[in-house]
Design a protein around this motif. Structure first.
Motif, PDB file in Angstrom:
ATOM      1  N   MET A   1      35.382  18.102  38.388  1.00  0.00           N
ATOM      2  CA  MET A   1      36.636  18.824  38.298  1.00  0.00           C
ATOM      3  C   MET A   1      36.540  19.972  37.307  1.00  0.00           C
ATOM      4  N   LYS A   2      35.738  19.761  36.263  1.00  0.00           N
ATOM      5  CA  LYS A   2      35.613  20.775  35.227  1.00  0.00           C
ATOM      6  C   LYS A   2      34.954  22.040  35.792  1.00  0.00           C
ATOM      7  N   ASN A   3      33.949  21.885  36.657  1.00  0.00           N
ATOM      8  CA  ASN A   3      33.247  23.026  37.229  1.00  0.00           C
ATOM      9  C   ASN A   3      34.145  23.802  38.191  1.00  0.00           C
ATOM     10  N   LYS A   4      35.002  23.097  38.936  1.00  0.00           N
ATOM     11  CA  LYS A   4      35.898  23.787  39.858  1.00  0.00           C
ATOM     12  C   LYS A   4      36.921  24.608  39.093  1.00  0.00           C
ATOM     13  N   LEU A   5      37.353  24.134  37.944  1.00  0.00           N
ATOM     14  CA  LEU A   5      38.331  24.864  37.131  1.00  0.00           C
ATOM     15  C   LEU A   5      37.731  26.184  36.648  1.00  0.00           C
ATOM     16  N   LYS A   6      36.473  26.136  36.225  1.00  0.00           N
ATOM     17  CA  LYS A   6      35.806  27.371  35.779  1.00  0.00           C
ATOM     18  C   LYS A   6      35.642  28.343  36.941  1.00  0.00           C
ATOM     19  N   THR A   7      35.316  27.819  38.095  1.00  0.00           N
ATOM     20  CA  THR A   7      35.115  28.666  39.260  1.00  0.00           C
ATOM     21  C   THR A   7      36.411  29.362  39.654  1.00  0.00           C
ATOM     22  N   TYR A   8      37.513  28.622  39.669  1.00  0.00           N
ATOM     23  CA  TYR A   8      38.796  29.209  40.027  1.00  0.00           C
ATOM     24  C   TYR A   8      39.236  30.255  38.980  1.00  0.00           C
ATOM     25  N   PHE A   9      38.989  29.980  37.729  1.00  0.00           N
ATOM     26  CA  PHE A   9      39.370  30.935  36.675  1.00  0.00           C
ATOM     27  C   PHE A   9      38.567  32.230  36.826  1.00  0.00           C
ATOM     28  N   LEU A  10      37.265  32.117  37.052  1.00  0.00           N
ATOM     29  CA  LEU A  10      36.429  33.315  37.210  1.00  0.00           C
ATOM     30  C   LEU A  10      36.795  34.084  38.477  1.00  0.00           C
ATOM     31  N   LEU A  11      37.170  33.373  39.546  1.00  0.00           N
ATOM     32  CA  LEU A  11      37.603  34.032  40.765  1.00  0.00           C
ATOM     33  C   LEU A  11      38.882  34.821  40.527  1.00  0.00           C
ATOM     34  N   PHE A  12      39.792  34.261  39.751  1.00  0.00           N
ATOM     35  CA  PHE A  12      41.032  34.945  39.408  1.00  0.00           C
ATOM     36  C   PHE A  12      40.757  36.212  38.595  1.00  0.00           C
ATOM     37  N   VAL A  13      39.855  36.128  37.631  1.00  0.00           N
ATOM     38  CA  VAL A  13      39.510  37.290  36.791  1.00  0.00           C
ATOM     39  C   VAL A  13      38.895  38.385  37.651  1.00  0.00           C
ATOM     40  N   VAL A  14      38.003  38.039  38.569  1.00  0.00           N
ATOM     41  CA  VAL A  14      37.367  39.024  39.430  1.00  0.00           C
ATOM     42  C   VAL A  14      38.403  39.699  40.314  1.00  0.00           C
ATOM     43  N   LEU A  15      39.347  38.940  40.870  1.00  0.00           N
ATOM     44  CA  LEU A  15      40.382  39.528  41.722  1.00  0.00           C
ATOM     45  C   LEU A  15      41.291  40.466  40.923  1.00  0.00           C
ATOM     46  N   VAL A  16      41.609  40.138  39.701  1.00  0.00           N
ATOM     47  CA  VAL A  16      42.441  41.008  38.863  1.00  0.00           C
ATOM     48  C   VAL A  16      41.717  42.317  38.575  1.00  0.00           C
ATOM     49  N   ILE A  17      40.427  42.233  38.254  1.00  0.00           N
ATOM     50  CA  ILE A  17      39.658  43.456  37.944  1.00  0.00           C
ATOM     51  C   ILE A  17      39.575  44.339  39.184  1.00  0.00           C
ATOM     52  N   TRP A  18      39.257  43.777  40.350  1.00  0.00           N
ATOM     53  CA  TRP A  18      39.175  44.581  41.564  1.00  0.00           C
ATOM     54  C   TRP A  18      40.550  45.115  41.968  1.00  0.00           C
ATOM     55  N   GLY A  19      41.583  44.383  41.686  1.00  0.00           N
ATOM     56  CA  GLY A  19      42.932  44.878  41.974  1.00  0.00           C
ATOM     57  C   GLY A  19      43.268  46.092  41.133  1.00  0.00           C
ATOM     58  N   LEU A  20      42.906  46.058  39.831  1.00  0.00           N
ATOM     59  CA  LEU A  20      43.149  47.218  38.962  1.00  0.00           C
ATOM     60  C   LEU A  20      42.345  48.437  39.425  1.00  0.00           C
ATOM     61  N   ILE A  21      41.107  48.214  39.821  1.00  0.00           N
ATOM     62  CA  ILE A  21      40.282  49.329  40.294  1.00  0.00           C
ATOM     63  C   ILE A  21      40.872  49.916  41.570  1.00  0.00           C
ATOM     64  N   GLY A  22      41.286  49.067  42.496  1.00  0.00           N
ATOM     65  CA  GLY A  22      41.885  49.551  43.734  1.00  0.00           C
ATOM     66  C   GLY A  22      43.184  50.294  43.483  1.00  0.00           C
ATOM     67  N   TYR A  23      44.006  49.796  42.564  1.00  0.00           N
ATOM     68  CA  TYR A  23      45.267  50.469  42.232  1.00  0.00           C
ATOM     69  C   TYR A  23      45.014  51.857  41.647  1.00  0.00           C
ATOM     70  N   ASN A  24      44.034  51.992  40.776  1.00  0.00           N
ATOM     71  CA  ASN A  24      43.720  53.297  40.175  1.00  0.00           C
ATOM     72  C   ASN A  24      43.234  54.282  41.232  1.00  0.00           C
ATOM     73  N   ILE A  25      42.452  53.805  42.189  1.00  0.00           N
ATOM     74  CA  ILE A  25      41.978  54.699  43.256  1.00  0.00           C
ATOM     75  C   ILE A  25      43.147  55.136  44.127  1.00  0.00           C
ATOM     76  N   TYR A  26      43.998  54.203  44.493  1.00  0.00           N
ATOM     77  CA  TYR A  26      45.161  54.525  45.324  1.00  0.00           C
ATOM     78  C   TYR A  26      46.111  55.482  44.600  1.00  0.00           C
ATOM     79  N   ALA A  27      46.337  55.267  43.300  1.00  0.00           N
ATOM     80  CA  ALA A  27      47.256  56.120  42.538  1.00  0.00           C
ATOM     81  C   ALA A  27      46.694  57.532  42.399  1.00  0.00           C
TER      82      ALA A  27
END
Length: 157
Positions: A1-27
């Motif tokens: 369970m501990k490894n899945k928690l780390k995986t989900y947290f890192l997936l969330f961080v990656v999606l936030v970073i790519w979302g910010l990059i996409g927003y800056n390009i669109y803006a």
């Protein structure tokens, strides 16, 4: 369970970073242009040249003591006693020597050189001496003579 928690947290961080990059390009591509105001209008700006300030004067002081070593950088000068001036030896006037040419073969030692020493023409072989001038070596272009214990190279005139 501990490894899945780390995986989900890192997936969330990656999606936030790519979302910010996409927003800056669109803006940057489709963003609203800034409204035109007097501050943004280049034509309405007036040029005001700056008045030059008076330059402040400065002086450079020479310190006698080295700040790092603590020693004096300039040693006091000693009074020197004037040495006797040695008069240079009178230089003997140079002998006027001109080289006119050579007769003979370069391979053989039987070459005869035509020299004019102080206006008098002489026929000399190598190691001959006349009027204080000794012929050391020579060829068709130049000769080397010894005059007053000084070597001189004289080219053909």
């Amino acid at each position: 369970m501990k490894n899945k928690l780390k995986t989900y947290f890192l997936l969330f961080v990656v999606l936030v970073i790519w979302g910010l990059i996409g927003y800056n390009i669109y803006a940057s591509l489709y963003g609203n242009p800034t409204p035109k105001t007097a501050e943004n209008d280049v034509l309405s700006m007036t040029y005001k040249p700056r008045t030059p300030e008076k330059q402040k004067s400065f002086s450079i002081n020479r310190h006698e003591r080295d700040p790092f070593l603590g020693t004096m950088s300039v040693k006091p000068k000693k009074n020197r006693v004037a040495k006797k001036q040695v008069k240079p030896k009178p230089e003997t006037p140079a002998v006027n020597i001109t080289y006119s040419g050579m007769v003979g073969n370069n391979d053989k030692k039987e070459r005869i050189f035509f020299l004019s020493i102080n206006g008098t023409q002489h026929l000399m072989k190598i190691n001959d001496e006349m009027s204080g001038v000794k012929l050391i070596s020579g060829d068709e272009v130049k000769i080397i003579v010894l005059e007053n214990k000084k070597r001189r190279t004289i080219e053909r005139s």
